[in-house]
Design a protein around this motif. Sequence first.
Motif, PDB file in Angstrom:
ATOM      1  N   GLY A   8      -2.292  39.249  81.617  1.00  0.00           N
ATOM      2  CA  GLY A   8      -1.013  39.363  82.299  1.00  0.00           C
ATOM      3  C   GLY A   8       0.062  39.787  81.311  1.00  0.00           C
ATOM      4  N   GLY A   9       1.292  39.653  81.693  1.00  0.00           N
ATOM      5  CA  GLY A   9       2.387  40.070  80.837  1.00  0.00           C
ATOM      6  C   GLY A   9       2.714  41.531  81.024  1.00  0.00           C
ATOM      7  N   GLY A  10       3.672  41.998  80.246  1.00  0.00           N
ATOM      8  CA  GLY A  10       4.075  43.392  80.331  1.00  0.00           C
ATOM      9  C   GLY A  10       5.574  43.540  80.270  1.00  0.00           C
ATOM     10  N   SER A  11       6.045  44.728  80.632  1.00  0.00           N
ATOM     11  CA  SER A  11       7.472  45.032  80.617  1.00  0.00           C
ATOM     12  C   SER A  11       7.983  45.188  82.040  1.00  0.00           C
ATOM     13  N   VAL A  12       9.021  44.450  82.368  1.00  0.00           N
ATOM     14  CA  VAL A  12       9.588  44.478  83.710  1.00  0.00           C
ATOM     15  C   VAL A  12      11.102  44.516  83.633  1.00  0.00           C
ATOM     16  N   LEU A  86      12.843  37.013  86.717  1.00  0.00           N
ATOM     17  CA  LEU A  86      12.840  37.081  85.256  1.00  0.00           C
ATOM     18  C   LEU A  86      14.172  37.588  84.718  1.00  0.00           C
ATOM     19  N   LYS A  87      14.540  37.055  83.555  1.00  0.00           N
ATOM     20  CA  LYS A  87      15.793  37.398  82.894  1.00  0.00           C
ATOM     21  C   LYS A  87      15.496  37.966  81.505  1.00  0.00           C
ATOM     22  N   VAL A 118       5.840  39.417  76.954  1.00  0.00           N
ATOM     23  CA  VAL A 118       6.628  39.593  78.175  1.00  0.00           C
ATOM     24  C   VAL A 118       7.983  40.148  77.758  1.00  0.00           C
ATOM     25  N   THR A 119       8.323  41.301  78.281  1.00  0.00           N
ATOM     26  CA  THR A 119       9.600  41.945  77.966  1.00  0.00           C
ATOM     27  C   THR A 119      10.362  42.185  79.254  1.00  0.00           C
ATOM     28  N   VAL A 120      11.591  41.679  79.297  1.00  0.00           N
ATOM     29  CA  VAL A 120      12.442  41.836  80.471  1.00  0.00           C
ATOM     30  C   VAL A 120      13.674  42.620  80.041  1.00  0.00           C
ATOM     31  N   SER A 121      13.791  43.821  80.559  1.00  0.00           N
ATOM     32  CA  SER A 121      14.879  44.703  80.126  1.00  0.00           C
ATOM     33  C   SER A 121      15.176  45.720  81.214  1.00  0.00           C
ATOM     34  N   SER A 122      16.456  46.060  81.309  1.00  0.00           N
ATOM     35  CA  SER A 122      16.847  47.098  82.255  1.00  0.00           C
ATOM     36  C   SER A 122      16.881  48.458  81.569  1.00  0.00           C
TER      37      SER A 122
END
Length: 122
Positions: A8-12, A86-87, A118-122
Motif C-alpha cells: 500500500g502507500g503512495g502519493s495522493v 489525508l493531510k 505515504v506522500t500527501v501533496s497538492s
Amino acid sequence: QVQLVQSGGGSVQPGDSLKLSCVVSGLSFTDYAMAWFRQAPGKEREFVSGIQRYGLNTYYEDSVKGRFTISRNPNKNTLYLQMDSLKPEDTAVYYCSTRREMSALAGEYEHWGQGTQVTVSS
C-alpha cells in the motif's frame, strides 16, 4: 522467523484515501498486539494507531482520530490501516510492528515491517 511485509502507500492529494496492509508470519497472529508508526524526515518515529490481541481495543494518536481506522484479519494474518481525509502533515514512512502487549513506544517493539512511503501533496 518473524516477518512483517507491508503493501500500500503512495502519493495522493489532500482529502484522498489510502489503505496500508501488513502481512505477518512466524508468530501466532492473534496472540500479539499490532501497531502502526510513522516517521517523517528529521523526526522521530511516532505512534499512529494500535490494536490489541483479538482486536479487543484500538488506539489512535490524536491527530488521526476520526480519519484513520486500524483493523486486523486473523484469517489472513493481516493488519490494515485505512487512512481517509489525508493531510500533507500525514506525509511519512509508515511502519507496522508487533509485540505481545500493546505499547505506544517504538523502542519497545522488536519486529518491524519494511516501511512504506505515504506522500500527501497538492
